[in-house]
Enzyme design. Structure first.
Site, short mmCIF file in Angstrom:
data_model
loop_
_atom_site.label_atom_id
_atom_site.label_comp_id
_atom_site.label_asym_id
_atom_site.label_seq_id
_atom_site.Cartn_x
_atom_site.Cartn_y
_atom_site.Cartn_z
N PHE A 208 0.85 -1.20 0.00
CA PHE A 208 0.00 0.00 0.00
C PHE A 208 0.87 1.24 0.00
CE2 PHE A 208 -1.96 3.42 2.51
CZ PHE A 208 -3.10 3.65 1.76
N ARG B 290 8.45 -9.52 8.10
CA ARG B 290 8.32 -8.29 8.88
C ARG B 290 7.34 -7.36 8.17
NH1 ARG B 290 10.18 -10.99 12.55
NH2 ARG B 290 12.35 -10.89 13.21
N GLU B 291 6.30 -6.94 8.88
CA GLU B 291 5.36 -5.94 8.36
C GLU B 291 5.93 -4.59 8.74
OE1 GLU B 291 1.71 -6.94 10.27
OE2 GLU B 291 1.51 -8.83 9.17
N ALA C 24 2.80 19.61 15.59
CA ALA C 24 3.63 18.62 14.91
C ALA C 24 3.14 18.43 13.48
CB ALA C 24 3.58 17.29 15.65
N SER D 226 7.78 4.08 16.88
CA SER D 226 7.35 2.68 17.04
C SER D 226 8.28 1.78 16.25
CB SER D 226 5.92 2.49 16.55
OG SER D 226 5.03 3.31 17.28
N GLY E 123 9.28 -1.15 16.29
CA GLY E 123 8.94 -2.54 16.05
C GLY E 123 8.26 -2.77 14.71
N GLU F 17 -6.24 21.90 5.00
CA GLU F 17 -7.70 21.97 4.87
C GLU F 17 -8.45 20.86 5.61
OE1 GLU F 17 -8.43 19.77 0.60
OE2 GLU F 17 -8.09 21.93 0.59
N GLU G 81 -7.46 19.72 8.59
CA GLU G 81 -6.95 19.77 9.96
C GLU G 81 -7.73 20.82 10.76
OE1 GLU G 81 -2.53 19.27 11.57
OE2 GLU G 81 -2.78 21.06 10.36
#
Length: 182
Positions: A15, A37-38, A76, A113, A115, A140, A142
Site C-alpha cells: 500500500f 516483517r510488516e 507537529a 514505534s 517494532g 484543509e 486539519e
C-alpha cells in the site's frame, strides 16, 4: 554484519498512501532462518515544544481518528519531500498556532514505534514566540484548537490522559527535567 542484523531477501509493497507506505519484508535472521516483517515507511515528522514569553506551553487539541477521540498535543507535522526538519518545524508552528519564533533549538530525534515503523520525529524547542499577523493557514483537513498551559497544568493533562501521545509526554518530561536543573 551487525550481531542482530536481519538481511532483507524480498520486499512486497502492499500500500502507498498520502502519509505512509506498507510493505512486507522476507528476512534472513541471524540464525539463518527466515521470517516476515510488516513495515510501515513514513517520511518523518517534527514536533515543537513552543514556550510563550509568559512560559506557557503552546498545545493544540485535535481529533485523532485512530484513537476515536480528541487529544491535546504539541504542534507537529510530517516532513515534506526534501524539506529540512527545522523548516518543517517553523511551518507547522505557524500553521497550527499562528506563532513564529525567534529561536528554534533541536532537542532530540526519536523513533515512535521501531517494532513496525521507521517514523523518526525531530523534537524542537521554540522560544521568543510572537503571534504572526497573517499566518499560513492550517491544512484543509486539519481542525485544531489552541491551548496555552503552564507546566503544572500540562502535567495534570497527562494525569487525566488528555495528553496521551509519546511526543507530547516526552516534551513535557524534557521541560520538567530542564526546570529541575535550574
Amino acid at each position: 554484519m551487525h550481531k542482530f542484523e536481519e538481511k532483507t531477501i524480498h520486499t512486497e509493497k502492499l500500500f502507498e498512501g498520502k502519509v505512509v507506505r506498507l510493505q512486507i519484508d522476507d528476512v534472513e535472521l541471524p540464525n539463518g532462518k527466515t521470517s516476515k516483517r510488516e513495515i510501515i515507511k513514513h517520511p518523518g515528522a517534527v514536533a515543537v515544544l513552543a514556550l510563550t514569553p509568559e512560559n506557557k506551553i503552546v498545545l493544540v487539541e485535535q481529533y485523532r481518528k485512530p484513537m476515536e477521540r480528541a487529544l491535546v498535543e504539541i504542534p507537529a507535522g510530517k516532513l515534506e519531500p526534501g524539506e529540512k526538519p527545522e523548516v518543517t518545524a517553523v511551518r507547522e508552528l505557524e500553521e497550527e498556532t499562528g506563532y513564529e519564533c525567534n529561536r528554534l533549538d533541536h532537542i532530540i530525534s526519536f523513533y515512535t514505534s521501531p517494532g513496525f515503523a521507521d517514523e523518526l520525529i525531530h523534537l524542537y524547542l521554540a522560544t521568543g514566540l510572537r503571534k504572526k499577523e497573517n499566518p499560513r493557514a492550517a491544512d484543509e483537513d486539519e481542525f485544531v484548537e489552541l491551548i496555552e498551559v503552564s507546566l503544572e497544568e500540562a502535567i495534570q493533562l497527562v494525569k487525566e490522559q488528555k495528553i496521551f501521545d509519546a511526543k507530547t509526554a516526552y516534551a513535557i518530561q524534557y521541560l520538567q527535567l530542564k526546570e529541575a536543573q535550574k
